[in-house]
Design a protein around this motif. Structure first.
Motif, PDB file in Angstrom:
ATOM      1  N   SER A  72      -6.276 -11.898  -3.361  1.00  0.00           N
ATOM      2  CA  SER A  72      -7.505 -11.732  -4.136  1.00  0.00           C
ATOM      3  C   SER A  72      -8.663 -11.148  -3.333  1.00  0.00           C
ATOM      4  O   SER A  72      -9.620 -10.628  -3.905  1.00  0.00           O
ATOM      5  CB  SER A  72      -7.925 -13.074  -4.752  1.00  0.00           C
ATOM      6  OG  SER A  72      -8.263 -13.998  -3.725  1.00  0.00           O
ATOM      7  N   ILE A  73      -8.607 -11.221  -1.996  1.00  0.00           N
ATOM      8  CA  ILE A  73      -9.722 -10.706  -1.189  1.00  0.00           C
ATOM      9  C   ILE A  73      -9.359  -9.419  -0.434  1.00  0.00           C
ATOM     10  O   ILE A  73     -10.100  -8.980   0.440  1.00  0.00           O
ATOM     11  CB  ILE A  73     -10.238 -11.769  -0.193  1.00  0.00           C
ATOM     12  CG1 ILE A  73      -9.125 -12.184   0.785  1.00  0.00           C
ATOM     13  CG2 ILE A  73     -10.798 -12.975  -0.928  1.00  0.00           C
ATOM     14  CD1 ILE A  73      -9.631 -13.071   1.917  1.00  0.00           C
ATOM     15  N   THR A  74      -8.252  -8.815  -0.789  1.00  0.00           N
ATOM     16  CA  THR A  74      -7.786  -7.605  -0.102  1.00  0.00           C
ATOM     17  C   THR A  74      -8.838  -6.503  -0.071  1.00  0.00           C
ATOM     18  O   THR A  74      -9.010  -5.819   0.943  1.00  0.00           O
ATOM     19  CB  THR A  74      -6.503  -7.062  -0.780  1.00  0.00           C
ATOM     20  OG1 THR A  74      -5.464  -8.021  -0.617  1.00  0.00           O
ATOM     21  CG2 THR A  74      -6.074  -5.740  -0.177  1.00  0.00           C
ATOM     22  N   GLY A  75      -9.555  -6.305  -1.166  1.00  0.00           N
ATOM     23  CA  GLY A  75     -10.534  -5.228  -1.253  1.00  0.00           C
ATOM     24  C   GLY A  75     -11.610  -5.280  -0.192  1.00  0.00           C
ATOM     25  O   GLY A  75     -12.130  -4.231   0.237  1.00  0.00           O
ATOM     26  N   TRP A 131      -0.215   0.511   1.839  1.00  0.00           N
ATOM     27  CA  TRP A 131      -0.328  -0.492   2.898  1.00  0.00           C
ATOM     28  C   TRP A 131       0.491  -1.729   2.542  1.00  0.00           C
ATOM     29  O   TRP A 131       1.111  -2.346   3.415  1.00  0.00           O
ATOM     30  CB  TRP A 131      -1.781  -0.859   3.150  1.00  0.00           C
ATOM     31  CG  TRP A 131      -1.954  -2.135   3.947  1.00  0.00           C
ATOM     32  CD1 TRP A 131      -2.674  -3.237   3.587  1.00  0.00           C
ATOM     33  CD2 TRP A 131      -1.393  -2.444   5.228  1.00  0.00           C
ATOM     34  NE1 TRP A 131      -2.592  -4.211   4.553  1.00  0.00           N
ATOM     35  CE2 TRP A 131      -1.808  -3.757   5.577  1.00  0.00           C
ATOM     36  CE3 TRP A 131      -0.567  -1.747   6.107  1.00  0.00           C
ATOM     37  CZ2 TRP A 131      -1.443  -4.382   6.765  1.00  0.00           C
ATOM     38  CZ3 TRP A 131      -0.184  -2.373   7.308  1.00  0.00           C
ATOM     39  CH2 TRP A 131      -0.622  -3.669   7.629  1.00  0.00           C
ATOM     40  N   PHE A 132       0.534  -2.083   1.287  1.00  0.00           N
ATOM     41  CA  PHE A 132       1.323  -3.242   0.859  1.00  0.00           C
ATOM     42  C   PHE A 132       2.804  -3.024   1.182  1.00  0.00           C
ATOM     43  O   PHE A 132       3.502  -3.949   1.596  1.00  0.00           O
ATOM     44  CB  PHE A 132       1.146  -3.474  -0.636  1.00  0.00           C
ATOM     45  CG  PHE A 132       1.810  -4.740  -1.134  1.00  0.00           C
ATOM     46  CD1 PHE A 132       1.253  -5.980  -0.880  1.00  0.00           C
ATOM     47  CD2 PHE A 132       2.986  -4.678  -1.863  1.00  0.00           C
ATOM     48  CE1 PHE A 132       1.859  -7.145  -1.331  1.00  0.00           C
ATOM     49  CE2 PHE A 132       3.599  -5.833  -2.326  1.00  0.00           C
ATOM     50  CZ  PHE A 132       3.035  -7.065  -2.061  1.00  0.00           C
ATOM     51  N   PHE A 133       3.280  -1.794   1.006  1.00  0.00           N
ATOM     52  CA  PHE A 133       4.679  -1.476   1.322  1.00  0.00           C
ATOM     53  C   PHE A 133       4.961  -1.716   2.800  1.00  0.00           C
ATOM     54  O   PHE A 133       5.949  -2.367   3.165  1.00  0.00           O
ATOM     55  CB  PHE A 133       4.980  -0.018   0.968  1.00  0.00           C
ATOM     56  CG  PHE A 133       6.325   0.454   1.448  1.00  0.00           C
ATOM     57  CD1 PHE A 133       7.486   0.122   0.764  1.00  0.00           C
ATOM     58  CD2 PHE A 133       6.418   1.225   2.610  1.00  0.00           C
ATOM     59  CE1 PHE A 133       8.735   0.549   1.224  1.00  0.00           C
ATOM     60  CE2 PHE A 133       7.663   1.647   3.077  1.00  0.00           C
ATOM     61  CZ  PHE A 133       8.818   1.305   2.379  1.00  0.00           C
ATOM     62  N   PHE A 134       4.082  -1.212   3.668  1.00  0.00           N
ATOM     63  CA  PHE A 134       4.281  -1.404   5.106  1.00  0.00           C
ATOM     64  C   PHE A 134       4.113  -2.873   5.497  1.00  0.00           C
ATOM     65  O   PHE A 134       4.874  -3.411   6.301  1.00  0.00           O
ATOM     66  CB  PHE A 134       3.306  -0.538   5.901  1.00  0.00           C
ATOM     67  CG  PHE A 134       3.689   0.906   5.948  1.00  0.00           C
ATOM     68  CD1 PHE A 134       4.724   1.343   6.767  1.00  0.00           C
ATOM     69  CD2 PHE A 134       3.035   1.845   5.170  1.00  0.00           C
ATOM     70  CE1 PHE A 134       5.098   2.682   6.812  1.00  0.00           C
ATOM     71  CE2 PHE A 134       3.391   3.186   5.205  1.00  0.00           C
ATOM     72  CZ  PHE A 134       4.423   3.602   6.023  1.00  0.00           C
ATOM     73  N   VAL A 193      -6.193  -4.962  -8.196  1.00  0.00           N
ATOM     74  CA  VAL A 193      -7.416  -5.365  -8.898  1.00  0.00           C
ATOM     75  C   VAL A 193      -8.516  -5.670  -7.888  1.00  0.00           C
ATOM     76  O   VAL A 193      -9.678  -5.289  -8.073  1.00  0.00           O
ATOM     77  CB  VAL A 193      -7.160  -6.588  -9.803  1.00  0.00           C
ATOM     78  CG1 VAL A 193      -8.472  -7.125 -10.361  1.00  0.00           C
ATOM     79  CG2 VAL A 193      -6.218  -6.220 -10.940  1.00  0.00           C
ATOM     80  N   SER A 194      -8.152  -6.348  -6.802  1.00  0.00           N
ATOM     81  CA  SER A 194      -9.118  -6.650  -5.743  1.00  0.00           C
ATOM     82  C   SER A 194      -9.661  -5.361  -5.136  1.00  0.00           C
ATOM     83  O   SER A 194     -10.859  -5.243  -4.865  1.00  0.00           O
ATOM     84  CB  SER A 194      -8.461  -7.507  -4.651  1.00  0.00           C
ATOM     85  OG  SER A 194      -9.375  -7.776  -3.614  1.00  0.00           O
ATOM     86  N   CYS A 244     -13.577  -3.407  -3.502  1.00  0.00           N
ATOM     87  CA  CYS A 244     -13.749  -2.209  -2.682  1.00  0.00           C
ATOM     88  C   CYS A 244     -14.463  -1.130  -3.497  1.00  0.00           C
ATOM     89  O   CYS A 244     -15.551  -0.703  -3.122  1.00  0.00           O
ATOM     90  CB  CYS A 244     -12.395  -1.712  -2.178  1.00  0.00           C
ATOM     91  SG  CYS A 244     -12.516  -0.292  -1.067  1.00  0.00           S
ATOM     92  N   GLY A 245     -13.875  -0.729  -4.616  1.00  0.00           N
ATOM     93  CA  GLY A 245     -14.465   0.338  -5.424  1.00  0.00           C
ATOM     94  C   GLY A 245     -15.806   0.002  -6.057  1.00  0.00           C
ATOM     95  O   GLY A 245     -16.813   0.662  -5.810  1.00  0.00           O
ATOM     96  N   LEU A 246     -15.815  -1.055  -6.862  1.00  0.00           N
ATOM     97  CA  LEU A 246     -17.046  -1.462  -7.544  1.00  0.00           C
ATOM     98  C   LEU A 246     -18.118  -1.906  -6.557  1.00  0.00           C
ATOM     99  O   LEU A 246     -19.281  -1.507  -6.659  1.00  0.00           O
ATOM    100  CB  LEU A 246     -16.746  -2.592  -8.529  1.00  0.00           C
ATOM    101  CG  LEU A 246     -17.943  -3.231  -9.238  1.00  0.00           C
ATOM    102  CD1 LEU A 246     -18.699  -2.195 -10.068  1.00  0.00           C
ATOM    103  CD2 LEU A 246     -17.493  -4.395 -10.124  1.00  0.00           C
TER     104      LEU A 246
END
Length: 197
Positions: A52-55, A136-139, A163-164, A169-171
């Motif tokens: 949930s805090i990845t962004g 990045w999730f794949f790696f 979503v995060s 990050c985006g918003l």
């Protein structure tokens, strides 16, 4: 037309390089303090909660791009961020600093290249924030053995991370950028000149 191309690919100023370095360093410091929160979330809700805090981990490079608006901004900012974080130390290993930085910079540069460095609206920022997550999730899944979670948990965690990325990050990049404009601290940067929409 020639002058337009020249302005898009203009060299970075000293102020811009300093800003990128400052954001990268701030991220490395922030990451150190977020690690205990990440561990607490892992204890409470496992991989989905930590996702949930990845962004937050990606925002510094996108914010730099939103402010500076020049090709290569992500490469420099995430590159510096990876180096600084590696020197400061990380619970996830030095390799993760550079692999994550490489994943983020490639996708961010690609997104803004697609829109020809002309669109800087919320939609593009949110797309960039979400798009930086999957590669990045794949790696990370292979580096940190996420595969033991099982397919369903992996897919849910990936969805939460996207979503995060979109929100944190985006918003949040636009929110922070708009707040900084009001302080008049960014008068010398492209964001204050309203380049792109």
């Amino acid at each position: 037309m020639a002058s337009s191309k020249k302005s898009v690919f203009a060299a970075f100023t000293t102020m811009e390089i300093v800003l990128m370095a400052m954001l990268a360093t701030a991220n490395a410091v922030m990451t150190t303090y977020i690690s205990p929160i990440n561990q607490a979330l892992n204890t409470l809700g496992g991989p989905i909660a930590t996702s949930s805090i990845t962004g937050i981990y990606m925002i510094y490079g996108l914010l730099a791009y939103y402010i500076i608006r020049k090709p290569g901004t992500a490469v420099i900012t995430y590159g510096i961020g990876g180096v600084v974080q590696a020197f400061m130390g990380t619970a996830y290993g030095i390799a993760s600093c550079f692999v994550a930085a490489a994943c983020y910079m490639v996708i961010a540069e690609l997104v803004f290249a697609i829109v020809r460095y002309r669109k800087w609206n919320l939609g593009v920022l949110m797309i960039a924030g979400g798009a930086m997550v999957p590669i990045w999730f794949f790696f990370a899944a292979n580096m940190f053995h996420y595969t033991k979670w099982g397919t369903s948990i992996l897919l849910i965690a990936l969805g939460v991370r996207i979503v995060s990325g979109i929100l944190l990050c985006g918003l949040l990049t636009q929110v922070l950028g708009s707040a900084l404009i009001r302080t008049q601290l960014l008068r010398r940067f492209a964001i204050s000149r309203g380049q792109g929409a």
